[in-house]
Design a protein around this motif. Sequence first.
Motif, PDB file in Angstrom:
ATOM      1  N   GLU A  14      -3.535 -14.430  63.023  1.00  0.00           N
ATOM      2  CA  GLU A  14      -4.995 -14.552  63.197  1.00  0.00           C
ATOM      3  C   GLU A  14      -5.342 -15.324  64.468  1.00  0.00           C
ATOM      4  N   GLU A  15      -4.580 -16.374  64.712  1.00  0.00           N
ATOM      5  CA  GLU A  15      -4.873 -17.167  65.912  1.00  0.00           C
ATOM      6  C   GLU A  15      -4.555 -16.394  67.186  1.00  0.00           C
ATOM      7  N   LEU A  16      -3.502 -15.584  67.127  1.00  0.00           N
ATOM      8  CA  LEU A  16      -3.173 -14.754  68.292  1.00  0.00           C
ATOM      9  C   LEU A  16      -4.269 -13.721  68.556  1.00  0.00           C
ATOM     10  N   ILE A  17      -4.761 -13.111  67.470  1.00  0.00           N
ATOM     11  CA  ILE A  17      -5.848 -12.137  67.626  1.00  0.00           C
ATOM     12  C   ILE A  17      -7.070 -12.816  68.245  1.00  0.00           C
ATOM     13  N   GLU A  18      -7.363 -14.010  67.759  1.00  0.00           N
ATOM     14  CA  GLU A  18      -8.528 -14.737  68.273  1.00  0.00           C
ATOM     15  C   GLU A  18      -8.344 -15.068  69.757  1.00  0.00           C
ATOM     16  N   GLU A 125      -9.023  -1.013  82.522  1.00  0.00           N
ATOM     17  CA  GLU A 125      -7.639  -0.712  82.123  1.00  0.00           C
ATOM     18  C   GLU A 125      -6.906  -1.958  81.631  1.00  0.00           C
ATOM     19  N   THR A 126      -7.070  -3.068  82.352  1.00  0.00           N
ATOM     20  CA  THR A 126      -6.304  -4.267  81.978  1.00  0.00           C
ATOM     21  C   THR A 126      -6.829  -4.866  80.676  1.00  0.00           C
ATOM     22  N   ILE A 127      -8.145  -4.834  80.459  1.00  0.00           N
ATOM     23  CA  ILE A 127      -8.690  -5.325  79.186  1.00  0.00           C
ATOM     24  C   ILE A 127      -8.070  -4.518  78.039  1.00  0.00           C
ATOM     25  N   ASP A 128      -8.009  -3.205  78.215  1.00  0.00           N
ATOM     26  CA  ASP A 128      -7.429  -2.326  77.213  1.00  0.00           C
ATOM     27  C   ASP A 128      -5.957  -2.685  76.956  1.00  0.00           C
ATOM     28  N   MET A 129      -5.209  -2.918  78.023  1.00  0.00           N
ATOM     29  CA  MET A 129      -3.796  -3.275  77.874  1.00  0.00           C
ATOM     30  C   MET A 129      -3.619  -4.577  77.101  1.00  0.00           C
ATOM     31  N   VAL A 130      -4.459  -5.556  77.418  1.00  0.00           N
ATOM     32  CA  VAL A 130      -4.348  -6.858  76.752  1.00  0.00           C
ATOM     33  C   VAL A 130      -4.602  -6.707  75.248  1.00  0.00           C
ATOM     34  N   ILE A 131      -5.696  -6.022  74.899  1.00  0.00           N
ATOM     35  CA  ILE A 131      -6.025  -5.851  73.479  1.00  0.00           C
ATOM     36  C   ILE A 131      -4.894  -5.136  72.751  1.00  0.00           C
ATOM     37  N   ARG A 132      -4.411  -4.040  73.345  1.00  0.00           N
ATOM     38  CA  ARG A 132      -3.378  -3.253  72.680  1.00  0.00           C
ATOM     39  C   ARG A 132      -2.063  -4.015  72.548  1.00  0.00           C
ATOM     40  N   SER A 133      -1.737  -4.846  73.549  1.00  0.00           N
ATOM     41  CA  SER A 133      -0.460  -5.563  73.472  1.00  0.00           C
ATOM     42  C   SER A 133      -0.494  -6.601  72.349  1.00  0.00           C
ATOM     43  N   VAL A 134      -1.624  -7.294  72.212  1.00  0.00           N
ATOM     44  CA  VAL A 134      -1.734  -8.292  71.133  1.00  0.00           C
ATOM     45  C   VAL A 134      -1.750  -7.590  69.770  1.00  0.00           C
ATOM     46  N   ASN A 135      -2.489  -6.498  69.671  1.00  0.00           N
ATOM     47  CA  ASN A 135      -2.494  -5.729  68.415  1.00  0.00           C
ATOM     48  C   ASN A 135      -1.092  -5.216  68.070  1.00  0.00           C
ATOM     49  N   PHE A 137       1.668  -6.631  68.645  1.00  0.00           N
ATOM     50  CA  PHE A 137       2.427  -7.740  68.046  1.00  0.00           C
ATOM     51  C   PHE A 137       2.057  -7.903  66.575  1.00  0.00           C
ATOM     52  N   VAL A 138       0.749  -7.968  66.332  1.00  0.00           N
ATOM     53  CA  VAL A 138       0.264  -8.214  64.972  1.00  0.00           C
ATOM     54  C   VAL A 138       0.686  -7.084  64.029  1.00  0.00           C
ATOM     55  N   ASN A 139       0.594  -5.834  64.501  1.00  0.00           N
ATOM     56  CA  ASN A 139       0.930  -4.681  63.654  1.00  0.00           C
ATOM     57  C   ASN A 139       2.403  -4.265  63.762  1.00  0.00           C
ATOM     58  N   LYS A 140       3.194  -5.063  64.501  1.00  0.00           N
ATOM     59  CA  LYS A 140       4.616  -4.720  64.725  1.00  0.00           C
ATOM     60  C   LYS A 140       4.762  -3.259  65.133  1.00  0.00           C
ATOM     61  N   ASP A 141       3.967  -2.860  66.112  1.00  0.00           N
ATOM     62  CA  ASP A 141       3.858  -1.457  66.507  1.00  0.00           C
ATOM     63  C   ASP A 141       4.611  -1.221  67.830  1.00  0.00           C
ATOM     64  N   LEU A 142       5.837  -0.724  67.685  1.00  0.00           N
ATOM     65  CA  LEU A 142       6.720  -0.498  68.825  1.00  0.00           C
ATOM     66  C   LEU A 142       6.120   0.513  69.806  1.00  0.00           C
ATOM     67  N   TRP A 203       7.637  -8.674  74.970  1.00  0.00           N
ATOM     68  CA  TRP A 203       7.950  -9.643  73.911  1.00  0.00           C
ATOM     69  C   TRP A 203       7.754  -9.036  72.526  1.00  0.00           C
ATOM     70  N   VAL A 204       6.756  -8.157  72.421  1.00  0.00           N
ATOM     71  CA  VAL A 204       6.537  -7.472  71.141  1.00  0.00           C
ATOM     72  C   VAL A 204       7.786  -6.650  70.787  1.00  0.00           C
ATOM     73  N   ILE A 205       8.281  -5.913  71.766  1.00  0.00           N
ATOM     74  CA  ILE A 205       9.473  -5.090  71.527  1.00  0.00           C
ATOM     75  C   ILE A 205      10.658  -5.973  71.144  1.00  0.00           C
ATOM     76  N   PHE A 206      10.795  -7.091  71.863  1.00  0.00           N
ATOM     77  CA  PHE A 206      11.892  -8.013  71.530  1.00  0.00           C
ATOM     78  C   PHE A 206      11.746  -8.551  70.107  1.00  0.00           C
ATOM     79  N   SER A 207      10.528  -8.876  69.729  1.00  0.00           N
ATOM     80  CA  SER A 207      10.328  -9.455  68.386  1.00  0.00           C
ATOM     81  C   SER A 207      10.681  -8.445  67.294  1.00  0.00           C
ATOM     82  N   ILE A 208      10.518  -7.156  67.596  1.00  0.00           N
ATOM     83  CA  ILE A 208      10.825  -6.127  66.586  1.00  0.00           C
ATOM     84  C   ILE A 208      12.296  -5.702  66.636  1.00  0.00           C
ATOM     85  N   THR A 209      12.793  -5.456  67.868  1.00  0.00           N
ATOM     86  CA  THR A 209      14.134  -4.854  67.969  1.00  0.00           C
ATOM     87  C   THR A 209      15.236  -5.867  68.292  1.00  0.00           C
ATOM     88  N   GLY A 210      14.840  -7.023  68.807  1.00  0.00           N
ATOM     89  CA  GLY A 210      15.860  -7.998  69.200  1.00  0.00           C
ATOM     90  C   GLY A 210      16.453  -7.744  70.570  1.00  0.00           C
TER      91      GLY A 210
END
Lengths: 215, 215
Positions: A14-18, A125-135, A137-142, A203-210
């Motif tokens: 939640e804090e990351l989303i915020e 484009e960059t706003i879109d990238m930022v939102i999607r990258s954080v999402n 992480f939260v949704n563990k979406d590779l 980092w999202v990919i690393f958190s999911i796949t190692g």
Amino acid sequence: MRNRFDRQLQQLNEELIEMGEHIEYAIEMASNAFATQDCEKAKEAISYDTEIDQQERDIEALCMKLLLQQQPVAKDLRLISSALKMITDMERIGDHAADISEMTLSMAGAPYMIKPDCIQKMAVETIDMVIRSVNAFVNKDLEAARWVIKRDDVVDELFDSVKNRLIDLINSNKENGEQASDMLMVAKYFERIGDHATNIAEWVIFSITGTHEDA
Amino acid sequence: MRNRFDRQLQQLNEELIEMGEHIEYAIEMASNAFATQDCEKAKEAISYDTEIDQQERDIEALCMKLLLQQQPVAKDLRLISSALKMITDMERIGDHAADISEMTLSMAGAPYMIKPDCIQKMAVETIDMVIRSVNAFVNKDLEAARWVIKRDDVVDELFDSVKNRLIDLINSNKENGEQASDMLMVAKYFERIGDHATNIAEWVIFSITGTHEDA
């Protein structure tokens, strides 16, 4: 114990989303202030950065607490340490929103001779990238994370096209030099925001796949 | 109690000096890597930034401990809260050393057609400003802090002269465009380092006098 841990992980999400939303707001504010030469809004975007810095501290403290109290292993450990790294990139994005606004202030003396349309596209484009990258992480979406990394090519192409256009303008008339070089800086900051969103996605990919997938 | 507090303040000074030295080292490394197109050194400068980030965290934790445990008032309170603000600017200087090195990496494909001498001068000036601003805090030296703020004019003049020269180069030959615009970015980062050193000096003045002197 696990229940409490799950709740704390939920809080981290939640804090990351915020923080992600605040960054989005900061880029939007900086981008609008730049487009409309609105100095008041630019100053607001600069002071807003303090809030983002504070959020980084708070999330960092939460991550440290989770690491020390819960001694997580494997996937949980990767998740928390990835969050710790992500927030550094998120904080840097906030810095760049402030940098863009500093440029807006220093360009306030004269109306734009050069239309900043293409830079506006970079902002979108960059706003879109930022939102999607954080999402991602939260949704563990590779897939979403990989999409963001791929999308950085679009931002890089936009930057190259802005750069070439500004170089042409300086080349054709020296009087464009001052404003064109300032705009080049603004475009560069947006390009860096894209880089940081890409780092977040990695980092999202690393958190999911190692493993770390380099773009 | 006061003795222990004094020892802790002494520790704060020592850590600030150490962080100042690390920043100095980072700028020097980034500046040398840029001048000699040394990619290995540029990568080193980028990873060195993590160390500076960690130092910021450590000093921040020490400041928070001092604020909470000692509940300082007046001069001591100003001193500690100024240190807290200073380290944000110090950390940003570390970021910019990394930014410069990122540019060095992206310029690695071709040898310099443009001599980066004037940017080297900016490096020398900004390193000097950083060292003096941190020393001014430690020695409570109002004059030294004012000197730093005044000195930023020299960095700004150097930046303007680099910018004008690069604009001339682009204007005279479009083929200079790519490299000249990259160099402009590097110069901009040095100019920002000067701004942050100025901010540090302003916090020094605040910590001594309790008022903010704007340049």
